[in-house]
Each structure stands twice: as structure tokens, then as C-alpha cells.
Design a protein around this motif. Structure first.
Motif, PDB file in Angstrom:
ATOM      1  N   GLY A   1      43.718 -16.972  36.547  1.00  0.00           N
ATOM      2  CA  GLY A   1      43.951 -17.068  38.000  1.00  0.00           C
ATOM      3  C   GLY A   1      45.078 -16.099  38.330  1.00  0.00           C
TER       4      GLY A   1
ATOM      5  N   ARG B   1      50.885 -10.674  38.321  1.00  0.00           N
ATOM      6  CA  ARG B   1      52.323 -10.664  37.983  1.00  0.00           C
ATOM      7  C   ARG B   1      52.595 -11.367  36.648  1.00  0.00           C
ATOM      8  NH1 ARG B   1      55.905 -15.225  41.066  1.00  0.00           N
ATOM      9  NH2 ARG B   1      54.225 -16.696  41.499  1.00  0.00           N
TER      10      ARG B   1
ATOM     11  N   ASP C   1      40.164 -13.782  37.437  1.00  0.00           N
ATOM     12  CA  ASP C   1      40.363 -14.361  38.770  1.00  0.00           C
ATOM     13  C   ASP C   1      39.009 -14.425  39.461  1.00  0.00           C
ATOM     14  OD1 ASP C   1      43.112 -14.769  40.645  1.00  0.00           O
ATOM     15  OD2 ASP C   1      41.241 -14.570  41.767  1.00  0.00           O
TER      16      ASP C   1
ATOM     17  N   ASN D   1      41.209  -9.543  44.106  1.00  0.00           N
ATOM     18  CA  ASN D   1      42.335  -9.718  43.190  1.00  0.00           C
ATOM     19  C   ASN D   1      42.091  -9.006  41.854  1.00  0.00           C
ATOM     20  OD1 ASN D   1      43.834 -11.116  44.999  1.00  0.00           O
ATOM     21  ND2 ASN D   1      43.400 -13.140  44.165  1.00  0.00           N
TER      22      ASN D   1
ATOM     23  N   LEU E   1      37.819 -20.097  36.125  1.00  0.00           N
ATOM     24  CA  LEU E   1      38.487 -20.815  35.028  1.00  0.00           C
ATOM     25  C   LEU E   1      37.605 -21.930  34.479  1.00  0.00           C
ATOM     26  CD1 LEU E   1      41.000 -19.331  35.988  1.00  0.00           C
ATOM     27  CD2 LEU E   1      42.249 -21.468  35.880  1.00  0.00           C
TER      28      LEU E   1
ATOM     29  N   ASN F   1      49.525 -20.137  36.521  1.00  0.00           N
ATOM     30  CA  ASN F   1      50.625 -20.420  37.446  1.00  0.00           C
ATOM     31  C   ASN F   1      50.108 -20.589  38.876  1.00  0.00           C
ATOM     32  OD1 ASN F   1      53.721 -20.357  37.624  1.00  0.00           O
ATOM     33  ND2 ASN F   1      53.108 -18.984  39.292  1.00  0.00           N
TER      34      ASN F   1
HETATM   35  C1  LIG Z   1      48.293 -19.280  44.375  1.00  0.00           C
HETATM   36  S1  LIG Z   1      47.414 -17.974  43.638  1.00  0.00           S
HETATM   37  C2  LIG Z   1      48.379 -17.753  42.138  1.00  0.00           C
HETATM   38  C3  LIG Z   1      48.273 -16.350  41.584  1.00  0.00           C
HETATM   39  C4  LIG Z   1      49.118 -16.051  40.351  1.00  0.00           C
HETATM   40  N1  LIG Z   1      48.814 -16.919  39.252  1.00  0.00           N
HETATM   41  C5  LIG Z   1      50.589 -16.089  40.675  1.00  0.00           C
HETATM   42  O1  LIG Z   1      51.300 -16.970  40.179  1.00  0.00           O
HETATM   43  O2  LIG Z   1      51.072 -15.232  41.414  1.00  0.00           O
HETATM   44  C6  LIG Z   1      45.938 -18.761  43.033  1.00  0.00           C
HETATM   45  C7  LIG Z   1      44.951 -17.786  42.373  1.00  0.00           C
HETATM   46  O3  LIG Z   1      43.932 -18.539  41.691  1.00  0.00           O
HETATM   47  C8  LIG Z   1      42.673 -17.914  41.910  1.00  0.00           C
HETATM   48  N2  LIG Z   1      41.642 -18.936  41.695  1.00  0.00           N
HETATM   49  C9  LIG Z   1      41.407 -20.043  42.438  1.00  0.00           C
HETATM   50  N3  LIG Z   1      40.395 -20.763  41.919  1.00  0.00           N
HETATM   51  C10 LIG Z   1      39.991 -20.101  40.798  1.00  0.00           C
HETATM   52  C11 LIG Z   1      39.011 -20.352  39.798  1.00  0.00           C
HETATM   53  N4  LIG Z   1      38.231 -21.419  39.825  1.00  0.00           N
HETATM   54  N5  LIG Z   1      38.879 -19.473  38.785  1.00  0.00           N
HETATM   55  C12 LIG Z   1      39.668 -18.359  38.727  1.00  0.00           C
HETATM   56  N6  LIG Z   1      40.619 -18.076  39.632  1.00  0.00           N
HETATM   57  C13 LIG Z   1      40.785 -18.929  40.655  1.00  0.00           C
HETATM   58  C14 LIG Z   1      42.786 -17.376  43.328  1.00  0.00           C
HETATM   59  O4  LIG Z   1      41.838 -16.374  43.612  1.00  0.00           O
HETATM   60  C15 LIG Z   1      44.229 -16.873  43.351  1.00  0.00           C
HETATM   61  O5  LIG Z   1      44.312 -15.549  42.887  1.00  0.00           O
END
Ligand SMILES: C[S@@+](CC[C@H](N)C(=O)[O-])C[C@H]1O[C@@H](n2cnc3c(N)ncnc32)[C@H](O)[C@@H]1O
Length: 352
Positions: free
Chosen positions: A59, A64, A81, A86, A109, A125
């Protein structure tokens, strides 16, 4: 929602894709620095966690986490992601810093294309509570980790004034959608991290929060140890403030739930899926919070509802006021926050 039914995860492209794409180099560096500060505050040495390890940023957003791990010696960093934008942004950011962009893939995920027990470190995160099936994703994180492997995990702790405010802002703003929200927030020329935070908090389709007890039990059953949340963070982290100002505990709620976990060698018992309420809270809001702020936020809602511009501008103002108050080295003052929100409501009434 049953397995296989349509989900709202397609909305992540709008919620996260556009806002993560607008970080410039300096903002990305600042965004990474928060991670370094949290490690330091908890006495964790990033080099001993990442050097020589095969890591995954699950994700990844704009990558970062991957950049943080790579800059502390990770041998390789894979990224996944669900948002295609992204993936593009992370590839660009990794390539610009000399890392392999081809290790960034689009996917969920919930079903990752990595072998069982193939990774030394999994970074996840701020992701699980925004997925359609957090428990299924948690099982996957455990599956791909080697026994003895480590995992950085952050999910939202339930309760507290910050989530109470966000729950009320969502009621006003979510219907406008992430794209319109982004257009207005860009007009205000806020720092990109605030734009990204507000869009995330106000418009993300799934926003769940957990009690520490409930989430630690799920971690244990997914095969992890070291399931105590980390106590420290940056100035405004609610776990940090709970420790710094114990008298604020009722206002901070459970606190942010960040973990540095270890995967056990025992086979994990898969965590069973919780009911899929997209807004479920691990615990009700504390009565003191509701008593002090429910009527005020009702008044706020009544004044701004129906005006996109007024809702977004004033919600940004209220959320920033709260953040600033929670960044100070003093206990939270509910009276001062109440007065600031009242002043914003008065202004909104005048501008209407
Ligand atoms: C709040 S952001 C956090 C991004 C990064 N981990 C950070 O800490 O800056 C949540 C991220 O999770 C991704 N995401 C949400 N559901 C997901 C899934 N089922 N599988 C993969 N990525 C997912 C979103 O696209 C987004 O980029």
C-alpha cells in the motif's frame, strides 16, 4: 459484504492517486522525515531493521516507505498499491532516487503475488483500515513474511477528539467526492501533505478504527508477536500525546496504533473477517467528547451544509486548528478548541 462482491476500492484512485502525485521533491523528503522521527522517538534503529533485507512496501502510496527502507540499506524493495496512479508516482519517485521502478506493481494486499515466507520486512503504513477486507490483507502480510521477519504496521486507534471531528467532517463533505475536494484545496495552496490528509480523512470509502486490545488480538492470531503499540511518535501523534500528557487520555482515545511486529515461526491461524462495516469504530466515542462537542458540530453542520466551498474551507480551518493545538507542548484544551470552532461557525454564518 460477501467475498467476490464489488468493492469501493476503485475510489482509491481518486482519493489517493491525484494527491500523492503532487508531492514535489522537498515535500516528499518532509513526508519521509516523519517516519525517521517516529523510529527515533521509539529507540528503533532503521539500519538494523532494513540493512541487507528484502523488503516490501504494501500500500505504497507515493513510495515513501520504500524510500525510507532503501535509504537505510535494504537490499531490495518491492512495492504494491491498488491505485494505478500511485504505481506511476512510486515508479517515478524510485527511479529519481536510483531505485528499480520495475519492482512497483499494481495489485491488492488481499492477494499478493509474492511467495510464502519470501520477505524479511513488510511495511504497511496507514493502509489496512482503508481496504475492503482488512483481515484478509493482514493474513497476506503474515503469509509473505519469513519466520522471524519483521513488520511495521500502522492502523487508526479508535475514539478521541480527532476522529470525532473527522467523523463529523465526513458527514458534511464526503458527498462532494475526492476530485472536487482536491480542486478546492489546491486553490487554498495548502502544503501538499495537508491536502492529502484532508482528502483521505474526509472522502476515503473505508475508514475503520480499532481498540488496541481488539487489534493486538488480531495480530496474535495472524502469527505476530511484539503486539504492544509503540508509545512515542511525532508531536501530534495521539499515542505520543497520551504518554506525554496522561491527563489527556480521554480526549486522545486509544491513540495511533503503530507496531514493530515479529512473525513467529508457528503457522498463523488466519484471522476471521470482521463484519465489513466501512466506518466501524472499535469503540464508541468517550462521553466527555460527545457532551462537549456534539451540539457545536451539529450547529456547524447546519450552517455549512449545501455549500461545497464553505464546507471545505471551514473544515480545513477546523482540522488545522486542532492539529496545531495537538502539536503544542501542553495538554489539550477542549475549551480553546470549542471557542475556535465557534468563531469559525460565526464566520461561516457571515460569509453564507
Ligand atoms: C493512507 S495511504 C498510505 C500510503 C503510504 N503507505 C504512506 O504511509 O504514505 C493508503 C494507501 O493504500 C492503498 N490501498 C488501499 N487499499 C488497498 C488494497 N486493498 N491493496 C493495495 N493497496 C491499497 C491506497 O491506494 C493508498 O495508496
Amino acid at each position: 459484504m460477501a467475498q467476490g462482491s464489488p468493492t469501493n476500492e476503485g475510489e482509491h484512485e481518486k482519493v489517493y492517486g491525484a494527491s500523492f502525485a503532487i508531492y514535489d521533491d522537498a515535500s516528499l523528503d518532509d513526508f519521509i522525515r516523519f517516519l525517521a522521527t517516529r523510529f527515533k522517538a521509539n529507540g528503533i534503529d532503521p539500519v538494523s531493521e532494513f540493512a541487507g533485507k528484502r523488503c516490501l512496501d504494501a500500500g505504497c502510496g507515493n513510495g515513501r516507505g520504500a524510500l525510507f527502507m532503501a535509504s537505510h540499506g535494504a537490499t531490495s524493495v518491492d512495492c504494491i498499491d491498488i491505485s494505478p496512479s500511485n504505481v506511476t508516482t512510486t515508479r517515478r519517485n524510485l527511479a529519481a532516487r536510483g531505485l528499480d521502478p520495475d519492482r512497483v506493481i499494481e495489485g491488492s494486499l488481499q492477494a499478493m503475488p509474492y511467495e510464502d515466507a519470501s520477505l524479511d520486512f513488510v511495511w504497511c503504513n496507514g493502509v489496512l483500515m482503508h481496504t475492503d477486507n482488512p483481515d484478509g490483507c493482514l493474513n497476506e502480510l503474515s503469509r509473505v513474511l519469513k519466520p522471524g521477519g519483521r513488520c511495521w504496521l500502522y492502523v487508526y486507534g479508535a475514539d478521541g477528539i480527532a476522529w470525532y471531528w473527522v467523523s463529523r467532517a465526513r458527514a458534511v463533505i464526503r458527498e462532494y467526492g475526492a476530485e472536487r475536494c482536491l480542486r478546492v484545496l489546491k486553490l487554498l495552496r495548502l502544503d501538499v501533505r495537508y491536502i492529502a490528509e484532508y482528502i483521505d480523512d474526509w472522502t476515503v470509502p473505508y475508514l475503520r478504527t480499532y481498540s488496541a486490545e481488539m487489534f493486538s488480538a488480531r495480530l496474535r492470531s495472524a502469527g505476530f508477536t511484539d503486539v504492544q503499540p509503540l508509545p512515542r511518535g511525532v508531536a501530534y501523534d495521539t499515542n505520543h500525546r497520551r504518554n506525554l500528557f496522561p491527563e489527556d487520555a480521554d480526549w486522545m482515545g486509544e491513540g495511533d496504533l503503530r507496531f514493530l511486529l515479529t512473525k513467529t515461526s508457528k503457522a498463523a491461524k488466519p484471522v476471521e473477517r470482521l463484519p465489513a462495516d466501512p466506518e466501524n469504530t472499535g469503540k464508541p466515542f468517550h462521553p466527555a467528547i460527545v457532551q462537549k462537542f456534539a451540539t457545536l458540530f451539529d450547529e456547524y453542520e447546519a450552517v455549512v451544509t449545501g455549500s461545497l466551498l464553505l464546507s471545505i474551507v471551514t473544515s480545513a480551518d477546523i482540522q488545522r486548528t486542532l492539529r496545531d493545538m495537538l502539536s503544542r507542548e501542553e495538554p489539550f484544551s477542549p475549551d480553546a478548541f470549542h471557542a475556535a470552532v465557534s468563531a469559525t461557525i460565526d464566520l461561516a454564518r457571515e460569509l453564507k
